[in-house]
Design a protein around this motif. Sequence first.
Motif, mmCIF file in Angstrom:
data_model
loop_
_atom_site.group_PDB
_atom_site.id
_atom_site.type_symbol
_atom_site.label_atom_id
_atom_site.label_comp_id
_atom_site.label_asym_id
_atom_site.label_seq_id
_atom_site.Cartn_x
_atom_site.Cartn_y
_atom_site.Cartn_z
ATOM 1 N N LYS A 1 0.757 -1.481 0.515
ATOM 2 C CA LYS A 1 0.230 0.187 0.083
ATOM 3 C C LYS A 1 0.410 0.846 -0.389
ATOM 4 O O LYS A 1 1.844 1.551 0.791
ATOM 5 N N PRO B 1 1.008 9.475 -3.931
ATOM 6 C CA PRO B 1 -0.157 8.664 -3.250
ATOM 7 C C PRO B 1 -1.527 9.433 -3.033
ATOM 8 O O PRO B 1 -1.879 11.088 -3.434
ATOM 9 N N LYS B 2 -2.371 8.461 -3.652
ATOM 10 C CA LYS B 2 -4.267 9.302 -4.159
ATOM 11 C C LYS B 2 -4.156 9.630 -2.780
ATOM 12 O O LYS B 2 -5.022 10.362 -2.853
ATOM 13 N N GLU B 3 -4.058 9.439 -1.052
ATOM 14 C CA GLU B 3 -5.065 10.619 -0.454
ATOM 15 C C GLU B 3 -4.330 12.114 -0.318
ATOM 16 O O GLU B 3 -4.964 12.498 0.770
ATOM 17 N N GLU C 1 -2.401 3.827 -5.078
ATOM 18 C CA GLU C 1 -2.394 3.652 -3.909
ATOM 19 C C GLU C 1 -1.515 1.976 -4.076
ATOM 20 O O GLU C 1 -1.653 1.929 -2.471
ATOM 21 N N ASP C 2 -1.125 1.598 -5.043
ATOM 22 C CA ASP C 2 -0.269 0.598 -4.308
ATOM 23 C C ASP C 2 1.006 0.584 -5.318
ATOM 24 O O ASP C 2 0.813 0.968 -6.482
ATOM 25 N N GLU D 1 1.354 -0.330 -9.200
ATOM 26 C CA GLU D 1 0.966 0.621 -10.092
ATOM 27 C C GLU D 1 2.144 1.394 -10.577
ATOM 28 O O GLU D 1 2.211 1.885 -11.330
#
Length: 793
Positions: free
Chosen positions: A711, A736-738, A760-761, A764
């Motif tokens: 993650k 990071p997506k967040e 997110e991972d 990717e």
Amino acid sequence: MRLELPVIPLRNTVILPHITTAVDVGRAKSKRAVEEATGADRLLFLVAQRDPEVDDPTADDLFTWGVMAVVKQAMRLPDGTLQVMVEAKNRVELLDYVAGPYLRARGEVHTEAPIEDSSTARVLADELKDAFERYVSGHKSLRLDRYQIDALKATSDPAVLADTITYHATWTVAEKQDVLETSNLEERLKKVLSMLLRDLERFDMDKRVAARVKEQMDQNQREYYLREQMKAIQKELGGEDGAGDLESLREKIEQAGMPEAVKSKALKELDRLERMQQGSPEATVARTYLDWLVEVPWNKADNEVLDIGHTRAILDEDHYGLKDVKERILEYLAVRQMTQGLEVRNKAPILVLVGPPGVGKTSLGRSIARSMNRKFHRISLGGVRDEAEIRGHRRTYIGALPGKIIQAMKQVGVINPVILLDEIDKMSADWRGDPASAMLEVLDPEQNNTFTDHYLDVPYDLSKVFFITTANTLQTIPRPLLDRMEVIEIPGYTNLEKARIARGYLWPKQVKEAGMEGKLEVTDAAINRVVDEYTREAGVRNLERELGKIARKATKNYLENKWEGLKTVDAPDVPNYLGVPKFRPDRAEKVAQVGTAQGLAWTPVGGSLLTIEAAVVPGSGKVNLTGSLGDVMKESAQAALTYLRAHASEWGLPEDFHTKYDLHVHVPEGATPKDGPSAGITIATAIASAITRRPARMDIAMTGEITIRGKVLPIGGVKEKLLAAHQAGIHKIILPKENQPHLQDIPEEVLKGLEVTLVEDVSEVLKIMLAAEPVPAPTPTPPADRPQPGAGA
């Protein structure tokens, strides 16, 4: 007669013959001596110590004369101490000590010679009785009841009389020991009588001094009465005198606008001052105290400007950026503007501006005060470790003063100033108190309306003061104090912001101070070069110094060889003014490479590129991490390696790569310490590239924390990192997506030039970063054949 008996050392006391008293025995050796004595003939020697501080005395620590005593009774107290009732018999001269578990000595016991009826000792004894009776009556602390005095007067034995008086007198151990060691009775009586007469003379002198003091006090009262009469006479005649000054002070108290309780105390203190002798130390203290009460503002306030448009213009004029700080100030003023004239008024906020030096925390407070038309005062708290510097000193001595808060209120002269508490994180505590705890009462809106300074000793209202505090870090601010503040962080300026601040604020100021207005200009390219190659800081102080150095050197050149018109300093000219560049700006390597990945890092002076290298060599599975890495960064490398081992088949990794190969991860610039979790995906990319021999793209920079499950977690410093990538020429970012909401903080002109991919991972990331095909490992070049020694060409 010679005897060998146990010895009990005595502290601060001398026991003489014919005395029955209780002795407390606490030392183990002394207890043993008492037990030996009670188990035998109940006899022992009592000897005084030369130094009472010695806990384990030896023969050299004791006087050579003592007394032989009989143990009448021994009782053990609850704390383990033995209380021994002894009756002293004869003087003893100690000859030598016997080795053993406790003190034991051989001594010569002396008996008193019989007294002849015609001896002068009888005459001396009568004088002793009379002198001792006067001694007891004149002594301030010695208390003997009438029964003891009558018993002494009835004593017919001069030896008993001399020893008993010596025991009761408040003389030193040395003086009493001198009497003990005087075996001749007449000499002993003379010594005791001499010391009694000496003390009686001292008592008489004390009485004479006390009488003179009383007479002086009576004289002061008489002078006070005469002065009052003189005041009344001069008032009738219309003259001016010292009373006019006190009357003027009374008028100031009436007009100061003090609360009734404070006014009552001030008038009471003034009444005391009028009864004192002018010029006395006590009068000086009282007058200084009243001056402080009068000069501290009680109801005078500035007419503040409540116009958020005007405030916004002032803040933008003085400071570039600082959006959050400006918005918070405007929010506060907007509420005050809307509630003006209503009974409900909000309490002043306590802001704490946190950031590295040079970002404009102190100057921001000055701009706030100017925009609100309030007076401004700065209090430096760096190094403050005495609570009295905040609460003030108590009025117990000449020179006492109020604390820094009340001093500031006196200087500004109004009850609603803007007070900047600078470097609140630099306060410390020691035996003089904790000033941080004292600041709780100053800053807490719920209790600072009754702040009590130790010097004024009356409640003072600080609720209308606009407090702003500054700090470099929150770590050293006590939690209860920090809880009363609203934290606004100023992380530092980016290079783009520094360049704009230099163009709009710093350079015009330096040119004006150097007297070169209209004669010198600097291009944007030159400013950018100064920012990139000559400064590396969060604030702009050093940038201002470098620009000032350019202006000063240009001024010198102008005076030596004047020029016409406007001279422009361009980027190539900067080394002529500032010398060799001090820093190397980040420049990205955009060619794909095996075992190398481009990361982004946050530093106190902004973002920077972080190149991470990884190499795989034949070995036994060792992992080597170099580059001055912290524990968190090392753990990120371990997490990345664990993830790759768990997904070895997915990425085509050799099954036994972790046992047959050694892995080396290195971060360049090894002299600079590095730590933090945000390099996780960068390390994972570099390791995966090194193991699979698939080149990693260097035109993409990335940042994100990794878990062993793969993650990608959010990180901090997004704004600084993306600006660093933009300045280094990298336009593709993995984030990071967040962290997507943080993209709102990026300047629009920068964000337009960036292609941000949110992940997110780790899978990717690796799909984006690694090339499809591996690159074969380089074949070692065999060494060239060398001619054998002695062979021909």
